[in-house]
Design a protein around this motif. Structure first.
Motif, short mmCIF file in Angstrom:
data_model
loop_
_atom_site.label_atom_id
_atom_site.label_comp_id
_atom_site.label_asym_id
_atom_site.label_seq_id
_atom_site.Cartn_x
_atom_site.Cartn_y
_atom_site.Cartn_z
N ASP A 273 -55.13 29.50 -51.13
CA ASP A 273 -55.13 30.23 -52.40
C ASP A 273 -54.42 31.58 -52.24
O ASP A 273 -54.50 32.19 -51.18
CB ASP A 273 -56.58 30.51 -52.86
N ASP A 274 -53.78 32.03 -53.30
CA ASP A 274 -53.09 33.32 -53.27
C ASP A 274 -54.05 34.45 -52.93
O ASP A 274 -53.72 35.35 -52.16
CB ASP A 274 -52.45 33.62 -54.63
N TRP A 275 -55.23 34.40 -53.52
CA TRP A 275 -56.12 35.56 -53.33
C TRP A 275 -56.75 35.63 -51.93
O TRP A 275 -57.38 36.60 -51.58
CB TRP A 275 -57.17 35.64 -54.44
N TYR A 276 -56.54 34.58 -51.13
CA TYR A 276 -56.97 34.66 -49.72
C TYR A 276 -56.04 35.57 -48.92
O TYR A 276 -56.39 36.03 -47.85
CB TYR A 276 -56.90 33.28 -49.04
N GLN A 277 -54.83 35.76 -49.48
CA GLN A 277 -53.78 36.37 -48.66
C GLN A 277 -53.69 37.87 -48.88
O GLN A 277 -52.83 38.34 -49.62
CB GLN A 277 -52.43 35.71 -48.98
N HIS A 278 -54.62 38.58 -48.29
CA HIS A 278 -54.53 40.03 -48.34
C HIS A 278 -55.12 40.62 -47.07
O HIS A 278 -55.75 39.93 -46.29
CB HIS A 278 -55.25 40.56 -49.59
N GLN A 279 -54.89 41.92 -46.91
CA GLN A 279 -55.43 42.60 -45.72
C GLN A 279 -56.77 43.24 -46.05
O GLN A 279 -56.98 43.71 -47.16
CB GLN A 279 -54.45 43.68 -45.25
N LEU A 280 -57.62 43.25 -45.08
CA LEU A 280 -58.89 43.97 -45.21
C LEU A 280 -58.59 45.46 -45.38
O LEU A 280 -57.61 45.96 -44.84
CB LEU A 280 -59.69 43.74 -43.94
#
Ligand SMILES: *Cc1c(COP(=O)(O)O)cnc(C)c1O
Length: 428
Positions: A273-280
């Motif tokens: 999913d797109d929203w999985y792809q981020h940095q903490l």
């Protein structure tokens, strides 16, 4: 008023709210080098060369698999886990190769793994469920003999050990979760521990392609945590939430029971999913840095509760209990017990005022969405229909452990009667 205790606990909510609010007001959600500091502290704490923060455990699993796998290779995995974890195998270009589990601990069965003769096996995914270490020694030996990497899913087991070493540091990579229901809670989040410098470099390269998490996303998730935290806090839980859930359980009210059903959207995915792809964010790292020193204390409290359940329930015929592998430390995220008819035991415990949860994991090897990977896993099928999780969290209290155990003993003493609200017994 006697207060009821909820089935689960959200850890460290005070720290989470306070840190978020403070960083929001100071506009410093992303400011500071605390991500690096947390990674260093976690690597030191668990005894690993490298720690890499990831947005969620599932993304950690996905990225590790992408690093280790060649296209189309098989990944041996227990079918008794989050369906989304199986999706991560597919998203990473692998093919799930389900291997049946051990009845007591519901972990990958090394015996069944050793019968796995497929020559395109690319990785083994080992899940340490409920804070109880998997029987990983023979799995590591098998992997070594075949030259295959082992990835540990330690999402539920931060602090558990085998031979004095933390789970998550025994294979090639170990993945942890910092979701709202996990022992370390940064709203969501995760990390990968590894001694593999090349894997670490790959993870950092991939994570650099992700955008920083937006403040809005964080706030949404925080609101969800806040709502559930309030609903499970007393006296609201005793006066409102529990009577509602209890009514739903005792009278089979579908709309109420659905409120606490998870993973309803089961489908096969080929891309994450797109929203999985981020940095903490740095703010989340600060939450974690403040919680890490308390992890051991919380583990000790859960261990006491888990040991008490083991002693109080050990001689109940027909009840399947966890069996701890030799020379290991289980930290009991929950205390899993297996019974013939979980909803019936749930009604029985609810009737006596105890809130518990049925483990929601399906046997992924027989789910329609994974029909391409279907395999006969009779033990997983049985476990998926019999697991009830008794609470162990730090402030659950030993008297509640004793009470749950007493009620379960009465249930078996009465011959596991179909509970219709009239066949209740006097409790001492
Ligand atoms: C919670 C959990 C995950 C997923 O963790 P996320 O951080 O939500 O991705 C994976 N495996 C197990 C066994 C879990 O309990």
């Amino acid at each position: 008023m006697k207060l009821s205790k909820p089935r689960t606990k959200f850890y460290s909510c005070g720290i989470v709210y306070w840190q978020f609010l403070r960083d929001l007001l100071a506009r410093s959600i992303h400011r500071g080098d605390d991500l690096t500091k947390f990674e260093a502290a976690a690597a030191e704490h668990f005894g690993s060369d490298h720690a890499v923060a990831v947005p969620m455990a599932r993304v950690g699993i996905y990225l590790c698999l992408r690093y280790y796998l060649q296209a189309g290779q098989l990944v041996a995995s227990s079918p008794y886990t989050l369906a989304e974890v199986i999706n991560m195998i597919v998203c990473a270009g692998g093919t799930p190769r389900f291997v049946d589990i051990d009845r007591n601990n519901a972990d990958l069965d090394p015996e069944k793994l050793s019968q796995c003769t497929d020559d395109n096996l690319g990785a083994i995914l080992v899940t340490h469920l409920h804070g109880i270490p998997a029987n990983i020694r023979p799995i590591l030996e098998f992997a070594k003999s075949r030259g295959i990497p082992v990835i540990e899913d330690a999402a539920q087991s931060a602090g558990a050990m085998v031979d004095g070493r933390y789970v998550g540091t025994l294979g090639n990579a170990g993945v942890f979760s910092f979701g709202i229901l996990k022992q370390l809670n940064s709203i969501y989040g995760g990390m990968v521990l590894t001694n593999d410098a090349a894997l670490t470099a790959f993870l950092r390269e991939e994570l650099a392609k992700f955008a920083p998490v937006s403040v809005g996303t964080l706030a949404d998730k925080l609101a969800y945590l806040g709502r559930n935290h309030v609903l499970t806090s007393n006296p609201i839980f005793t006066l409102g939430t529990f009577p509602l859930l209890r009514h739903g359980a005792l009278h089979d009210v579908d709309w109420i029971n659905r409120l606490v059903t998870v993973e309803t959207d089961l489908r096969l995915k080929h891309e994450i999913d797109d929203w999985y792809q981020h940095q903490l964010s740095a703010s989340q790292a600060r939450m974690l840095l403040r919680q890490l020193p308390d992890l051991e204390k919380h583990d000790q409290q859960r261990i006491r509760h888990g040991q008490a359940y083991l002693e109080l329930l050990s001689d109940v015929p027909g009840l399947v209990l966890p069996r701890l592998p030799e020379n290991c430390r289980a930290t009991f995220a929950h205390f899993p017990v297996q019974v013939a008819d979980p909803p019936n035991l749930l009604r029985w415990l609810n009737f006596y005022g105890q809130d518990v949860v049925i483990q929601h994991f399906a046997n992924c090897a027989e789910l329609d969405c994974f029909s391409k990977f279907r395999r006969d896993c009779p033990v997983a099928a049985e476990v998926a229909n019999s697991m009830v999780l008794l609470p162990t969290y730090p402030d659950f209290g030993i008297h509640n452990v004793q009470r749950n155990s007493q009620i379960v003993r009465k249930y078996f003493g009465a011959g596991q009667p179909i509970f219709d609200g009239t066949n209740c017994l006097q409790l001492g």
